[in-house]
Design an enzyme around this catalytic site. Structure first.
Site, PDB file in Angstrom:
ATOM      1  N   GLU A 159      12.021 -16.473 -16.048  1.00 21.77           N
ATOM      2  CA  GLU A 159      12.126 -15.128 -16.601  1.00 21.77           C
ATOM      3  C   GLU A 159      13.100 -15.057 -17.778  1.00 21.77           C
ATOM      4  OE1 GLU A 159      10.268 -12.530 -16.020  1.00 21.77           O
ATOM      5  OE2 GLU A 159       9.108 -13.507 -14.450  1.00 21.77           O
ATOM      6  N   GLU A 217       0.592  -9.475 -19.111  1.00 24.31           N
ATOM      7  CA  GLU A 217       1.211  -8.736 -18.009  1.00 24.31           C
ATOM      8  C   GLU A 217       1.677  -7.353 -18.465  1.00 24.31           C
ATOM      9  OE1 GLU A 217       4.246 -10.972 -16.012  1.00 24.31           O
ATOM     10  OE2 GLU A 217       2.916 -12.671 -15.593  1.00 24.31           O
TER      11      GLU A 217
END
Length: 200
Positions: free
Chosen positions: A106, A156
């Site tokens: 991330e 996403e």
């Protein structure tokens, strides 16, 4: 004075599980029987939001005394003054991943940063009354001078902007309520307690 729970997991029994909703997320309806403090038992029906576990990582530059944070739109904050929130880097744990794996993945996806050493801060339930999500809150040191730009995965629906803040400025934003994401608040309060030890 120390504390420990009065009961264990074995003192609660799931009698029935139904899927109440299945969309981007899932909600289950559980019928549960559990022990009571009075020495009896009760049967209750509760919905639980099946969120999945997450990892959040505080990115700190101890040389510059700066934190790297990310800003993005959050649907849960639609009723707030602004649904764009200033947060620590975070992501959902995928099958087979460790908390450190997620922190590293991330940090690249949301902030364009590669992490060296990653260490845990705390693991906690942000909303145990109705959500099964556990958050692993982590800490990693970064070079804030290379943190900038727009990031996120288009597939996403992510649209993420990187911000570099002086540590004290971030602490002040917590006090004023401008930072209102619980992982960010907890991480920054931890940093405020540990900052002198971490700064170089």
């Amino acid at each position: 004075m120390s504390w420990s729970p009065a009961f264990a997991a074995s003192d609660a029994e799931v009698l029935k599980t139904e899927t109440a909703f299945q969309g981007y997320f899932r909600v289950d309806r559980l019928t549960i029987r559990h022990a009571t403090f009075a020495g009896d038992s009760i049967e209750i029906c509760r919905e639980v939001f099946k969120r999945g576990n997450a990892v959040c990582v505080l990115l700190y530059d101890p040389d510059a005394d700066k934190v790297v944070m990310v800003e993005q739109f959050r649907v849960g904050a639609l009723a707030a003054e602004s649904p764009w929130m200033l947060e620590v880097v975070a992501g959902i744990v995928e099958p087979g991943e460790t908390a450190e794996d997620v922190a590293r993945r991330e940090a690249v996806e949301e902030a364009g940063l590669t992490l060296d050493q990653v260490q845990p801060i705390i693991r906690y339930l942000p909303s145990g009354g109705g959500c099964d999500e556990w958050i692993d809150l982590m800490y990693a040191e970064v070079d804030s001078s290379v943190a900038q730009g727009l990031h996120g995965l288009a597939d996403e629906g992510e649209d993420i902007k990187v911000h570099v803040l002086n540590a004290q400025e971030a602490f002040d934003l917590v006090v004023s309520g401008a930072i209102n994401s619980s992982p960010a608040i907890i991480a920054l309060q931890w940093l405020e307690l540990n900052r002198n030890r971490l700064k170089r």
